[in-house]
Design an enzyme around this catalytic site. Structure first.
Site, PDB file in Angstrom:
ATOM      1  N   GLY A  12       0.552  -1.173   0.018  1.00  0.00           N
ATOM      2  CA  GLY A  12       0.530   0.103   0.401  1.00  0.00           C
ATOM      3  C   GLY A  12       0.530   1.214   0.298  1.00  0.00           C
ATOM      4  N   ASP A  67       0.215  -7.996  -5.257  1.00  0.00           N
ATOM      5  CA  ASP A  67      -1.695  -7.796  -4.955  1.00  0.00           C
ATOM      6  C   ASP A  67      -1.531  -8.483  -3.386  1.00  0.00           C
ATOM      7  OD1 ASP A  67      -4.405  -7.779  -5.125  1.00  0.00           O
ATOM      8  OD2 ASP A  67      -3.789  -6.985  -6.516  1.00  0.00           O
ATOM      9  N   ALA A  91      -4.690  -1.978   1.489  1.00  0.00           N
ATOM     10  CA  ALA A  91      -6.672  -2.447   1.844  1.00  0.00           C
ATOM     11  C   ALA A  91      -7.255  -1.881   0.950  1.00  0.00           C
ATOM     12  CB  ALA A  91      -6.758  -1.759   3.553  1.00  0.00           C
ATOM     13  N   SER A  93      -9.682   0.551   1.596  1.00  0.00           N
ATOM     14  CA  SER A  93      -9.964   1.091   2.964  1.00  0.00           C
ATOM     15  C   SER A  93     -10.973   1.581   3.540  1.00  0.00           C
ATOM     16  CB  SER A  93      -8.321   1.837   2.686  1.00  0.00           C
ATOM     17  OG  SER A  93      -8.921   3.204   2.164  1.00  0.00           O
ATOM     18  N   TYR A 104     -14.415  -8.969  -1.753  1.00  0.00           N
ATOM     19  CA  TYR A 104     -12.903  -8.896  -2.278  1.00  0.00           C
ATOM     20  C   TYR A 104     -12.372  -8.260  -0.821  1.00  0.00           C
ATOM     21  CZ  TYR A 104      -8.837  -5.878  -3.260  1.00  0.00           C
ATOM     22  OH  TYR A 104      -8.109  -5.167  -3.683  1.00  0.00           O
ATOM     23  N   THR A 136      -7.835  -0.787  12.968  1.00  0.00           N
ATOM     24  CA  THR A 136      -8.465   0.991  12.927  1.00  0.00           C
ATOM     25  C   THR A 136      -9.436   0.493  13.355  1.00  0.00           C
ATOM     26  OG1 THR A 136     -10.521   1.647  12.077  1.00  0.00           O
ATOM     27  CG2 THR A 136      -9.265  -0.824  11.595  1.00  0.00           C
ATOM     28  N   GLU A 138     -12.084   1.395  14.137  1.00  0.00           N
ATOM     29  CA  GLU A 138     -13.765   0.656  13.134  1.00  0.00           C
ATOM     30  C   GLU A 138     -13.614  -0.333  14.080  1.00  0.00           C
ATOM     31  OE1 GLU A 138     -15.717   1.832  10.337  1.00  0.00           O
ATOM     32  OE2 GLU A 138     -15.406   3.768  11.279  1.00  0.00           O
ATOM     33  N   TYR A 160     -15.775  -4.045   6.423  1.00  0.00           N
ATOM     34  CA  TYR A 160     -14.608  -3.385   6.576  1.00  0.00           C
ATOM     35  C   TYR A 160     -13.946  -3.323   7.848  1.00  0.00           C
ATOM     36  CZ  TYR A 160     -10.654  -0.172   7.296  1.00  0.00           C
ATOM     37  OH  TYR A 160      -9.790   0.764   7.820  1.00  0.00           O
ATOM     38  N   LYS A 164     -11.166  -6.429   9.432  1.00  0.00           N
ATOM     39  CA  LYS A 164      -9.350  -5.189  10.366  1.00  0.00           C
ATOM     40  C   LYS A 164     -10.303  -6.685  11.653  1.00  0.00           C
ATOM     41  CE  LYS A 164      -8.561  -2.587   7.158  1.00  0.00           C
ATOM     42  NZ  LYS A 164      -6.240  -2.778   7.338  1.00  0.00           N
ATOM     43  N   HIS A 190      -6.484   9.559  10.647  1.00  0.00           N
ATOM     44  CA  HIS A 190      -5.655  10.509  10.012  1.00  0.00           C
ATOM     45  C   HIS A 190      -5.665  10.691   9.018  1.00  0.00           C
ATOM     46  CE1 HIS A 190      -4.252   5.864  10.488  1.00  0.00           C
ATOM     47  NE2 HIS A 190      -3.333   6.117   9.331  1.00  0.00           N
ATOM     48  N   ARG A 195      -4.436  13.073   1.544  1.00  0.00           N
ATOM     49  CA  ARG A 195      -6.092  12.189   1.707  1.00  0.00           C
ATOM     50  C   ARG A 195      -6.667  11.834   0.615  1.00  0.00           C
ATOM     51  NH1 ARG A 195      -7.806   7.848   4.945  1.00  0.00           N
ATOM     52  NH2 ARG A 195      -9.579   8.428   6.766  1.00  0.00           N
TER      53      ARG A 195
END
Ligand code: NAP
Ligand code: GDD
Length: 335
Positions: A12, A67, A91, A93, A104, A136, A138, A160, A164, A190, A195
């Site tokens: 990434g 990948d 990711a 993301s 996926y 994360t 999340e 997501y 994670k 962040h 971004r």
């Protein structure tokens, strides 16, 4: 290559964090390998300024096609580069997108880190290679306690976040089962001028710049009440590096300990160019999610104590830096 020069591998690498981390590690005299994936349009714009000719003998930065959904590419890159440190930042993301491509997302975000951990083990690098997993906030989802620490139970609310959580536990499991130096960073939101455009902060900063220059009339958004603990990516990649420099591998919550709403972000961003966001923002149901994470707030006590880490850039300066950067992008017509 000098004997004491460390080798890092970043998946990434062309993402927001990957680009800042590559710069930081190059400054620290690492040799940096990055994984880029094949795309029909060029996707290396965030690292083009540090790109080096692959034929350069004494290279410091090199990109490899790969990948994280493809075990063979993951394995062969790790075999070839034999890194001292791997930072798995790759990711799918975007939380909202994960509802549209859940399978996926699981393949990349949950099984991706497993493929890397397996490759480290398969190539017998577990005593050499340290591993960082991009976890994360999340994962806290429907928060079970506020503020959130390393001990707060997870309650993920999207494909997501569920992916994670798998990544978090498999990293911990490989650490405990195979004595690997493997760490989870539990990073809160962040942002930065780098971004991605589809995240709310960048969507706002770019809209402000375009509206100010009469290139856009309105800004369509979803839930303005959502509260996040927003920091600057440049501060957070320092924390990733610090985690891998400790004597023992551990998991750390990284955040500012301050919370703001999307509305507050809007107010500062529009005020910065003497506009009122209420004149331009329209609420659009298309940007609401099937399940929303309403509030996130970090308690970064452990990171402050053990890593001696603390954020340097505050919320207001973060917002202003993003708006200023997009004003310049619009003026220079690079966007
Ligand atoms: P980002 O800008 O979206 O970057 C993600 C990177 O992953 C991109 O370079 C992307 O490549 C690459 N990628 C996606 N799928 C891949 C695949 N299958 N194989 C190889 N590479 C793939 O994300 P970020 O904001 O830098 O975040 C970095 C990591 O931290 C992510 O894992 C994210 O989930 C996590 N995280 C981010 C935050 C945050 O607030 N930023 C907070 C907590 C955790 P392309 O350029 O080709 O798309
Ligand atoms: N993207 C987006 N677009 N979000 C919007 C919009 C909109 O038009 N309108 C309101 N929001 C709200 C979202 O519903 C969410 O509550 C909040 O703004 C932040 O959304 P994002 O910027 O997309 O970030 P995120 O919090 O969902 O996820 C980011 O942070 C996570 C860490 O907590 C991503 O970087 C994740 O990869 C990361 O793990």
């Amino acid at each position: 290559m000098k004997n004491n020069q460390k080798i890092a591998l970043i998946t990434g690498v062309n993402g927001q964090d990957g680009a800042y981390l590559a710069e930081l590690l190059l400054k620290k005299n690492y040799i940096v390998h990055g994984v880029k994936r094949r795309s029909s349009s060029i996707n290396t714009f965030r690292v083009d300024h540090i790109y080096q000719d692959p034929h350069e003998k004494n290279y410091k930065f090199r990109l490899h096609y790969g990948d994280i959904t493809d075990s063979s590419s993951v394995s062969s890159i790790i075999k070839k580069t034999k890194p001292d440190e791997i930072y798995n930042l790759a990711a799918q993301s975007h939380v909202a997108v994960s509802f549209e491509v859940p399978e996926y997302t699981a393949n990349a975000d949950a099984l991706g880190p497993l493929r890397i951990l397996e490759a480290i083990k398969f190539h017998k690098l577990q005593n050499k290679t340290k591993f960082y997993q991009a976890g994360t906030s999340e994962m806290f989802g429907k928060v079970q306690q506020t503020p959130q620490t390393e001990k707060t139970p997870f309650y993920p609310k999207s494909p997501y976040a569920v992916s994670k959580v798998y990544a978090h536990w498999i990293t911990k499991n490989y650490r405990e089962s195979y004595n690997m130096f493997a760490c989870n960073g539990i990073l809160f939101n962040h942002e930065s001028p780098r971004r991605g455009f589809e995240f709310v902060t960048r969507k706002i900063s770019l809209a402000v710049a375009k509206i100010k220059n009469n290139l856009q009339k309105e800004l369509r958004l979803g839930n303005l009440e959502a509260k996040r603990d927003w920091g600057h990516a440049r501060d957070y990649i320092e924390a990733m590096w610090l985690m891998l420099q400790q004597n023992d591998p551990e998991d750390y919550v990284i955040g500012t300990g301050e919370q703001h709403s999307v509305k507050e972000f809007l107010e500062i961003a529009f005020n910065h160019v003497n506009l009122n966001y209420q004149d331009y923002v329209k609420i659009d149901k298309a940007f609401f999610r099937p399940a929303e994470v309403e509030t996130l707030l970090a308690d970064p006590f452990n990171a402050k104590k053990k890593l001696k880490w603390s954020p340097k850039i505050n919320f207001e300066n973060l917002v202003k830096e993003m708006v200023e950067s997009d004003l310049k992008n619009v003026k220079d017509k690079v966007i």
